[in-house]
Design an enzyme around this catalytic site. Structure first.
Site, short mmCIF file in Angstrom:
data_model
loop_
_atom_site.label_atom_id
_atom_site.label_comp_id
_atom_site.label_asym_id
_atom_site.label_seq_id
_atom_site.Cartn_x
_atom_site.Cartn_y
_atom_site.Cartn_z
NE ARG A 1 0.12 4.09 13.45
CZ ARG A 1 0.89 3.03 13.25
NH1 ARG A 1 2.19 3.11 13.45
NH2 ARG A 1 0.39 1.89 12.85
CG ASP B 1 -2.91 3.51 12.84
OD1 ASP B 1 -2.75 3.80 14.05
OD2 ASP B 1 -2.79 2.35 12.41
CB SER C 1 -4.80 -6.15 8.98
OG SER C 1 -4.28 -4.89 9.34
CG ASP D 1 -2.06 -1.05 0.98
OD1 ASP D 1 -2.76 -0.96 -0.04
OD2 ASP D 1 -2.19 -1.95 1.82
N1 ARG Z 1 -6.76 -0.90 16.90
C1 ARG Z 1 -5.41 -0.57 17.22
C2 ARG Z 1 -5.25 0.91 17.40
O1 ARG Z 1 -6.06 1.64 16.91
C3 ARG Z 1 -4.44 -1.17 16.24
C4 ARG Z 1 -4.34 -0.48 14.92
C5 ARG Z 1 -3.45 -1.23 14.00
N2 ARG Z 1 -3.08 -0.42 12.89
C6 ARG Z 1 -2.86 -0.93 11.69
N3 ARG Z 1 -2.56 -0.07 10.73
N4 ARG Z 1 -2.94 -2.21 11.42
O2 ARG Z 1 -4.31 1.36 18.01
#
Ligand code: ARG
Length: 404
Positions: A97, A126, A177, A16
């Site tokens: 992040r 994210d 994922s 991606d």
């Molecule tokens: N749900 C978790 C969070 O919001 C994990 C997010 C995982 N991110 C990803 N791009 N796979 O912190």
């Protein structure tokens, strides 16, 4: 959208974010894409990732080792805050992040770019964290989000990439994922989308199953200074080594797995699997030490603010006035969080079995003891209770008169 000469793209090496490179140039009219890949201890081969970005058309491909600031400036504050989103998730992904955003902004300024970009979709947390953090650090920067605009399926994304020489993923695509860094892993999708389906053992990489965990328990000691973990089993460790050691110890005994239904910022409930062995162990130990060293009313107020702190970090508000104000409160409480916590690791559990603090313990055995050297004034309790219970007795009297 107005044309952009130079953009700095947050880059992971995956399909991606790789496809974002030609997409930004062809579809968004960007002249030059600079990529930035962060090392957060996820164990990727960064040189390979660096070259991949160049092959996909980046003009410059940068990698930054962010492991130390990640642990010192993001994980340790989370431990001091006992941060657990919805009482469960220690924010292993969320904490990374704002750090990546801070670095993107720094690189953009150095490179003279007018925009930054990321490959997040429109449905996750994210994107919120990146966009809000970038906005509060550099409101003048544009944010380009190709994956939020293109409406390509996974297959179409791969086909688009192939047109620009981006190889389709070689390994058989995992149905999951996964996001990972030194603090832990998050696993979503595949058969986990059914909240009733138990995760297969194959999704875990940092923690042992209960079945495979050692049959013999292990007692460990974690030492804290000013709320920060500084030593394990009497050995002083720098923050990064300490987290690694905590991951190994807890992971070996199968501690640190989480299976939850989580409320995302965008309003969706999602089923999440995490494994965050070290971070969860350190938060548990830290909470315990606070119960020995913080006054009851401070503990009570702090626990309310901790919940808010975790919400803010989850929701992308790391760089915000409320988060700063909460940090000031939390930091103020931590100067006396010194001492030792002993835990027993066994078959998925980390059970606290002892705690001590040589200079900050508010536990006084002269008051707590049931033995003959008890210094508590038992007679003083009577007057205290008379006044403490007065409102309840008045209420009962009036109720009687009303005949209810
Ligand atoms: N749900 C978790 C969070 O919001 C994990 C997010 C995982 N991110 C990803 N791009 N796979 O912190």
């Amino acid at each position: 959208m107005g044309s952009v000469t130079k953009v700095v793209l947050a880059y992971s090496g995956g399909v991606d974010t790789s496809v974002c490179i030609p997409y930004l140039k062809k579809e968004c009219g960007v002249d030059e894409v600079i990529t930035f890949a962060a090392d957060l201890g996820q164990g990727d081969e960064l040189e390979e990732i660096r070259i991949k970005a160049i092959d996909a058309g980046a003009s410059h491909s940068l990698v930054g080792d962010l492991v130390q600031p990640f642990i010192e400036d993001f994980a340790f504050p989370a431990i001091r805050a006992n941060a657990l989103y919805e009482g469960k998730y220690p924010l292993s992904t969320a904490l990374a992040r704002p750090l990546i955003a801070r670095e993107l902004v720094k690189v953009a300024k150095q490179a003279g770019a007018e925009a930054v970009a990321h490959g997040c979709t429109g449905k996750g947390n994210d994107q919120v964290r990146f966009d809000v953090a970038i906005g509060s650090l550099a409101p003048e920067l544009k944010i380009l989000t190709p994956a939020r605009q293109w409406s390509m399926s996974r297959e179409e994304t791969i086909a688009y990439g192939e047109k620009f020489g981006i190889p389709a993923p070689v390994s058989k695509k995992s149905p999951y994922s996964i996001d990972l860094n030194l603090l832990g892993r998050s696993i979503e999708a595949g058969n986990l989308e059914d909240p009733m389906v138990a995760p297969l053992e194959e999704v875990f990489a940092m923690t042992s199953s209960i079945d495979n965990a050692p049959d013999i328990a292990e007692d460990i000691e974690i030492q804290f200074e000013a709320g920060n973990p500084v030593a394990i089993n009497g050995v002083k460790l720098d923050p990064v080594t300490l987290i690694k050691e905590a991951n190994l110890l807890a992971g070996k005994h199968g501690f640190g797995r989480i299976d939850m239904i989580e409320n995302r910022v965008v309003g969706i409930k999602s089923r999440e699997i995490y494994e965050t062995p070290g971070l969860l162990l350190l938060i548990r130990a830290h909470q315990e030490l606070e119960s020995l060293t913080l006054a009851a009313d401070v503990l009570s107020m702090k626990s309310q603010l901790e919940r808010k702190w975790a919400d803010l970090v989850y929701q992308g508000l790391w760089f915000s006035p409320l988060k700063d104000a909460l940090d000031a409160f939390i930091d103020n409480t931590q100067s006396c969080v010194n001492g030792l916590v002993r835990l027993k690791l066994f078959k998925g559990n980390a059970t606290v079995i002892g705690r001590s603090s040589s200079n900050c313990s508010l536990y006084l055995s002269s008051l707590a003891t049931y033995g003959s050297d008890d210094k508590f004034d038992h007679k003083a309790a009577e007057g205290f209770i008379y006044i403490w219970g007065l409102p309840a007795r008045i209420w009962a009297l009036v109720k009687d008169k009303r005949g209810v």
